[in-house]
Design a protein around this motif. Structure first.
Motif, PDB file in Angstrom:
ATOM      1  N   ALA A   1     160.057  67.562  26.535  1.00 21.74           N
ATOM      2  CA  ALA A   1     159.258  67.594  25.253  1.00 21.74           C
ATOM      3  C   ALA A   1     159.085  66.315  24.604  1.00 21.74           C
ATOM      4  O   ALA A   1     159.170  66.389  23.145  1.00 21.74           O
TER       5      ALA A   1
ATOM      6  N   GLN B   1     154.423  64.767  21.557  1.00 25.76           N
ATOM      7  CA  GLN B   1     153.691  65.713  20.985  1.00 25.76           C
ATOM      8  C   GLN B   1     152.271  65.557  21.196  1.00 25.76           C
ATOM      9  O   GLN B   1     151.436  66.107  22.110  1.00 25.76           O
ATOM     10  N   CYS B   2     151.742  64.403  20.539  1.00 27.94           N
ATOM     11  CA  CYS B   2     150.470  64.227  20.688  1.00 27.94           C
ATOM     12  C   CYS B   2     150.202  63.229  21.745  1.00 27.94           C
ATOM     13  O   CYS B   2     148.902  63.387  22.454  1.00 27.94           O
TER      14      CYS B   2
ATOM     15  N   ARG C   1     155.010  58.997  15.791  1.00 26.60           N
ATOM     16  CA  ARG C   1     155.152  59.499  14.412  1.00 26.60           C
ATOM     17  C   ARG C   1     155.313  61.124  14.674  1.00 26.60           C
ATOM     18  O   ARG C   1     155.305  61.784  13.731  1.00 26.60           O
ATOM     19  N   CYS C   2     155.263  61.523  15.683  1.00 25.52           N
ATOM     20  CA  CYS C   2     155.403  63.005  15.909  1.00 25.52           C
ATOM     21  C   CYS C   2     156.698  63.464  16.272  1.00 25.52           C
ATOM     22  O   CYS C   2     157.066  64.501  15.762  1.00 25.52           O
ATOM     23  N   THR C   3     157.453  62.880  17.084  1.00 23.01           N
ATOM     24  CA  THR C   3     158.847  63.578  17.480  1.00 23.01           C
ATOM     25  C   THR C   3     160.051  63.239  16.827  1.00 23.01           C
ATOM     26  O   THR C   3     161.020  63.902  16.890  1.00 23.01           O
ATOM     27  N   GLY C   4     160.065  62.122  15.935  1.00 21.89           N
ATOM     28  CA  GLY C   4     161.366  61.827  15.463  1.00 21.89           C
ATOM     29  C   GLY C   4     162.370  61.183  16.447  1.00 21.89           C
ATOM     30  O   GLY C   4     163.305  60.934  16.061  1.00 21.89           O
TER      31      GLY C   4
ATOM     32  N   LYS D   1     163.601  63.486  21.227  1.00 21.42           N
ATOM     33  CA  LYS D   1     163.723  63.988  22.546  1.00 21.42           C
ATOM     34  C   LYS D   1     163.085  62.973  23.551  1.00 21.42           C
ATOM     35  O   LYS D   1     163.316  63.043  24.599  1.00 21.42           O
TER      36      LYS D   1
ATOM     37  N   GLY E   1     150.173  69.204  19.225  1.00 24.88           N
ATOM     38  CA  GLY E   1     151.721  69.268  19.422  1.00 24.88           C
ATOM     39  C   GLY E   1     152.123  70.201  20.460  1.00 24.88           C
ATOM     40  O   GLY E   1     153.255  70.415  20.405  1.00 24.88           O
TER      41      GLY E   1
ATOM     42  N   TYR F   1     159.318  73.085  21.352  1.00 26.32           N
ATOM     43  CA  TYR F   1     158.204  72.450  20.555  1.00 26.32           C
ATOM     44  C   TYR F   1     158.432  72.796  19.157  1.00 26.32           C
ATOM     45  O   TYR F   1     158.062  72.072  18.225  1.00 26.32           O
TER      46      TYR F   1
ATOM     47  N   GLU G   1     161.375  72.911  17.719  1.00 25.18           N
ATOM     48  CA  GLU G   1     162.429  71.853  17.471  1.00 25.18           C
ATOM     49  C   GLU G   1     161.451  70.510  17.148  1.00 25.18           C
ATOM     50  O   GLU G   1     162.079  69.765  16.217  1.00 25.18           O
ATOM     51  N   GLY G   2     160.651  70.208  18.127  1.00 24.56           N
ATOM     52  CA  GLY G   2     159.992  68.899  17.970  1.00 24.56           C
ATOM     53  C   GLY G   2     159.185  68.926  16.724  1.00 24.56           C
ATOM     54  O   GLY G   2     159.090  67.763  15.845  1.00 24.56           O
ATOM     55  N   GLN G   3     158.676  70.009  16.093  1.00 27.53           N
ATOM     56  CA  GLN G   3     158.049  70.114  14.756  1.00 27.53           C
ATOM     57  C   GLN G   3     158.861  69.818  13.719  1.00 27.53           C
ATOM     58  O   GLN G   3     158.819  69.062  12.932  1.00 27.53           O
TER      59      GLN G   3
ATOM     60  N   GLN H   1     162.110  68.451  14.038  1.00 30.06           N
ATOM     61  CA  GLN H   1     162.606  66.896  13.962  1.00 30.06           C
ATOM     62  C   GLN H   1     161.234  65.956  13.467  1.00 30.06           C
ATOM     63  O   GLN H   1     161.757  64.995  12.771  1.00 30.06           O
ATOM     64  N   GLY H   2     160.230  66.154  13.922  1.00 36.94           N
ATOM     65  CA  GLY H   2     159.270  65.121  13.659  1.00 36.94           C
ATOM     66  C   GLY H   2     158.896  65.267  12.108  1.00 36.94           C
ATOM     67  O   GLY H   2     158.845  64.177  11.493  1.00 36.94           O
TER      68      GLY H   2
END
Lengths: 159, 745, 81
Positions: A97, A100-101, A137-140, A143, B475, B637, B639-641, B643-644
């Motif tokens: 993952a 994201q975008c 900008r999405c994931t930080g 991952k 996402g 996903y 987690e991804g939200q 973290q992001g």
């Protein structure tokens, strides 16, 4: 402005195109050759979404002119998979993952591949610094780092 | 549609399969806004105001129109007047009419055969401006003698005698403030400032419009909601919605910023005038100058606390500016500010003022981070002064089931206490710190929303299913929707394909915003699947020759309900589907609904920083997010939200803000100077997902996307303040601001 | 009768009361009766409001039943990002 003919190799294929002397390689790829995998996020070399390699060197294609790649070997995201077989980085990005975008993903994959060609066993910190020119900008980024490391481990034959 | 069963065992929901759009996105095949082309397509370009505030005296486009290759020129005069005030305001952000209201405001647009000709033609347009005095700061804009941005826009409840820039006010709260403050052992009052942050999506706004001579049009764009795009564009173009079909491309990030239009109406008008398809793509400079960041804010916050850490009263005044047009974001901030706590007495008073900045657009939990930042910072300072543990103090005051919230509603099952307990139990909270390091903790809250949603689910003859929904996937939502369809139908995830349909294929869907998609589209998908299951049970009953009521659906198959129904082996979805043409025709289910019942969500973040006392540079060294997700449909996903969102908040806390010069022009319109976090700025972002089921969803799902941006402003501030031994009252905490505080001004 | 809690700004239209009693068994009836009883509230209700009923926020649900004794809170129309 008069166009200039350029002969080059992209993902192993011979390619000829015409472009104006002020035209960035990114515009040539996207608008003249239909290779829209490289994205324009900024046009000023700050975001890395347009990353490709020219003669093995990682560049922002928005900062390279089309006329500069005469005779060069160019690799883009479109050349990363072989047929139905994804590159390990591509596979691990999906599985972990790491997108994201997905709009930064082509640039990050090209950059990560370039890193692993130079350093097959990078530390997390080395991955983070190598990818510091690729904005997501999405994931930080968490991952993404994990995906690069697990792909690297597989490529080293550790999995 | 209430929760089915708290302890339901899920087969597919809660697993982490690969997303259906994954391969396209890692191979460069996925088509984003700027990737769409059409035969004969022209390229558009936009001329923008260099003035923050000016009257347009005249626009002379004759030289541009005469240039070879120029096919259309558009100005504000080309657009018909629109009655709906909200749409009219959006229209004016796309193209100025009489006045320009911010640096970057569009004034004219060109469509030409090449981008180079379009750019040259833009330079050939002559605009005469009469500059007006400008104001870009919310506190200055509220002064009685401030330059007036727009006249006559104040709502009826704004008191008379204020600057015309003040367009809205709101007040929330309950209890006796005076009595509350009297009970306090410590009362602190502080003022805070929050810069305007941009959503910072990596894909610039882009679209391709094709308007045909018979009045029909097609529009492709990157958006969080193509149905809203259709509504606003058809209104601005003076056309019927049915004649405009909007298709959402893949979207390269939105975070609220793509819930409106900027280039779409302009491209449509250029296409109408030229008779050719027109692509219009923003540059990054244009994205920063002329799309909406969030509000900037100025906040006064006062809290009373007893020696043992019980909050007795809270009083806050918030001043937000959403740029040159009225904005409702203040109402959400004022409601969210104290929402995490059980407040015996509380008041939040909000004001909105116009400034010469671009029109604000939602940014992830709009309005909440600014208000919560002030509350969470002040609570931390009070804990320091009283020698209290910041987690225990928050636990002592945490909102829980039955608490009367600061916005007037009594809470049902919520996760504030569980989230705090998770943070307290995390090894991060008790790990040792080094020199120049500090640890901050902060909580956050967001409402989450539902909204208008349509889903169609078709059972294919080969035993698979196709789900058609109308919300752009920002996402991984197609994966989550497929998981819920798989769960309900009882067939494998890989046998389902979910697609996002265009505006002609489904009824209206609200934007992909408000953390609504997994919750609301998921709910509609479950109901659509149940409708299809009903049809399949009917078909099985007919084939068995028993009553339809005597059939139930278990694990992907119709089975007789109980021994009296008859003895038949289970009939699988695939078997029923294979015979569907012979038993009545294709099988489908659909569901259309305006969903309510999204559960609120809480998050608690722990942040460690190390501040360089020589330079004021801050490095985040460790970060942990704990959040209530209801049921996590695709935990990776989720987690991804988390973290992001946290990283966006970290960027806002340390670097990101709109900087306007005295000339009213934006000084940092690029990623070099508006610096979003890069990989080397950050540590691993650890996550703890809590699952407190939302009673308003059959699987207990809550929205998760927005809450994670709420706590970081204060979590980072509290860490920095503890690291340097002095409190910070402004974000972003740039190195110069930190050095000023360290040196004591 | 339903007791509706207003947000503070709106007290100026209800003679300073924060809680007002109106007739109504549904979302729409309550809002219509609020507008009729307190015309000063009508512009805000027309622009858009949400109604929280026993803790659940409803945004446009005209036919949502409201039981006598339910906790009913008027809120601004809410949206996210």
């Amino acid at each position: 402005m008069k166009s200039i003919p350029v002969s080059t190799t992209i993902n192993g294929d011979p390619v000829e195109f015409l472009c104006t002397p002020d035209e960035p390689l990114l515009d040539v790829l996207r608008n003249r050759l239909g290779l829209t995998g490289a994205k324009e996020g900024c046009g000023t070399g700050d975001c890395g979404a347009c990353s490709v390699t020219v003669n093995g060197r990682l560049v922002c294609s928005c900062l390279v002119l089309g006329v500069e790649v005469e005779g060069a070997q160019i690799e883009t995201i479109e050349g990363m998979a072989h047929g139905e077989t994804l590159h390990p980085l591509q596979r691990h990005f999906i599985e972990k993952a790491a997108l994201q975008c997905g709009v930064c993903t082509p640039g990050i994959l090209v950059a990560a591949k370039s890193l692993l060609e130079k350093n097959a066993s990078p530390t997390d910190e080395e991955v983070r610094y190598w990818l510091a020119g690729n904005l997501c900008r999405c994931t930080g980024y968490d991952k993404i780092i994990e995906a690069v490391q697990s792909a690297a481990a597989e490529m080293r034959g550790e999995v | 549609m209430a929760l089915d069963d708290q302890k339901r065992a899920f087969k597919y929901v809660g697993t982490t399969p690969n997303r259906p759009d994954g391969v396209d996105k890692v191979t460069g095949k996925a088509q984003y806004g700027a990737d769409i082309t059409a035969p004969g397509m022209l390229m558009g370009a936009v001329l923008r105001s260099p003035h923050p505030h000016a009257r347009i005296v005249s626009i002379d486009t004759s030289a541009a129109e005469a240039m070879p290759g120029v096919r259309a020129v558009v100005t504000g005069k080309d657009f018909p007047a629109v009655e709906d005030q909200g749409f009219a305001d959006i229209g004016e952000t796309c193209m100025a009419r009489d006045k320009v209201l911010y640096d970057g405001h569009p004034v004219a647009a060109i469509a030409a055969t090449t981008p180079a000709i379009a750019k040259a033609a833009i330079r050939a347009i002559k605009v005469e401006y009469a500059p007006l005095p400008h104001v870009t700061d919310v506190d200055e804009a509220m002064l009685p003698d401030a330059p007036v941005v727009l006249e006559g826009r104040a709502l009826e409840h704004v008191p008379a005698g204020m600057s015309q820039n003040v367009t809205n006010t709101c007040e929330f709260g309950h209890g006796d403030l005076e009595a509350g403050f009297t009970k306090a052992d410590l009362i602190l009052e502080r003022s805070f400032k929050v810069g305007a942050a941009h959503q910072g999506y990596i894909e610039p706004n882009a679209c391709m419009a094709s308007y045909a001579a018979d009045g029909r049009a097609d529009l492709y764009c990157c958006t969080q909601g193509h149905f809203f795009v259709r509504a606003v564009c058809s209104a601005l173009m003076g056309m019927e919605a049915s004649q405009l079909r909007v298709t959402a491309s893949e979207i390269g990030g939105g975070f609220g910023g793509k819930t409106t239009v900027f280039v779409e109406p302009v491209a449509l008008m250029l296409s109408k005038k030229s008779g050719r398809p027109v692509k219009l793509v923003m540059t990054r400079d244009e994205v920063f100058k002329a799309t909406g960041p969030t509000v900037h804010a100025s906040v006064d916050c006062k809290i009373g606390m007893t020696k043992d850490g019980r909050i007795t009263a809270g009083d806050m005044t918030l001043r937000y500016s959403g740029g040159a047009w009225p904005s409702g974001t203040i109402e959400m901030g004022a409601q969210a500010g104290f929402a995490a706590y059980d407040m015996p007495a509380v008041r939040t008073l909000g004001w909105t003022a116009l400034t010469n900045r671009p029109k604000e657009i939602s940014y992830r939990a709009p309005g909440a981070p600014q208000a919560v930042y002030a509350v969470e910072s002040l609570i931390d300072e009070m804990c320091q002064q009283l020698g209290l543990d910041p987690v225990e103090t928050r636990l002592k005051n945490a909102a829980r089931k039955g608490t009367l919230s600061s916005y007037g509603v009594t809470f049902d099952d919520i996760g504030m206490v569980a989230t705090l307990e998770a943070a307290k139990a995390h090894p991060h909270w008790s790990a040792p710190l080094g020199p120049n390091q500090g640890r901050g903790i902060a909580a956050g809250f967001w409402f989450n929303f539902g909204g208008n949603t349509c889903v169609s689910l078709n059972i294919n003859a080969d035993g698979t299913a196709s789900v058609t929904e109308g919300n752009p996937d920002i996402g991984g939502s197609r994966a989550s929707i497929s998981l819920m369809a798989a769960e309900e139908l009882g067939i494998p995830y890989d046998n389902i394909r979910t697609i996002v349909a265009d505006t002609a294929s489904l009824g209206y869907n609200d934007n992909t915003d408000g953390s609504r998609v997994t919750f609301a589209v998921g709910l509609a998908t479950i109901k659509a699947a149940r409708a299809a299951i009903k049809v399949m049970c009917d078909r099985a009953a007919a084939m068995w020759g028993i009553d339809a009521e005597a059939v139930e659906w278990i694990d992907g198959a119709a089975v007789p309900a109980g021994p009296n129904a008859g003895k038949f082996p289970p009939m699988s979805l695939a078997e029923i589907a294979a015979m569907s043409f012979q038993t009545g025709g294709p099988i489908a289910g659909h569901h259309e609904v305006n969903v309510d019942g999204a559960g609120v969500s809480f998050g608690v973040h722990i942040c460690d920083v190390e501040v360089d006392p020589e330079t004021g540079h801050t490095l985040v060294t460790r970060y942990t997010v704990a959040q209530d997700a209801g049921k996590a449909v695709h935990p990776t996903y989720v987690e991804g939200q988390m973290q992001g969102g946290a990283v966006q908040g970290i960027g806002w806390a340390l670097n990101e803000e709109y900087i306007y010069g005295r000339d009213g022009r934006l000084q940092n319109a690029g990623f070099l100077d508006y610096r979003i976090p890069v990989a080397s700025d950050l540590p691993k972002i650890d996550t703890v997902i809590l699952e407190i089921p939302n009673p308003g969803h059959p699987y207990g799902v809550r929205g998760v996307g927005e809450t994670p941006i709420v706590p970081p402003l204060a979590a980072v501030t509290n860490a920095v303040s503890r690291a340097i031994g002095k409190r910070m009252y402004q974000v972003p905490m740039s190195p110069p601001r930190i050095m000023t505080t360290i040196k004591g001004k | 009768m339903v007791k509706v809690r207003l947000w503070g700004t709106l007290r100026q239209w209800t003679d300073g009361q924060q809680d007002v009693d109106v007739e109504g068994q549904t979302f729409k009836q309550v809002l219509d009766n609020l507008s009729a009883a307190y015309p000063g509230l009508a512009p805000q209700i027309k622009r858009g409001v949400s109604l929280a009923v026993d803790g659940v926020i409803y945004r446009d649900a005209w036919f949502q039943p409201i039981a006598p004794g339910a906790e009913v809170v008027l809120m601004p129309f809410m949206k996210g990002g």
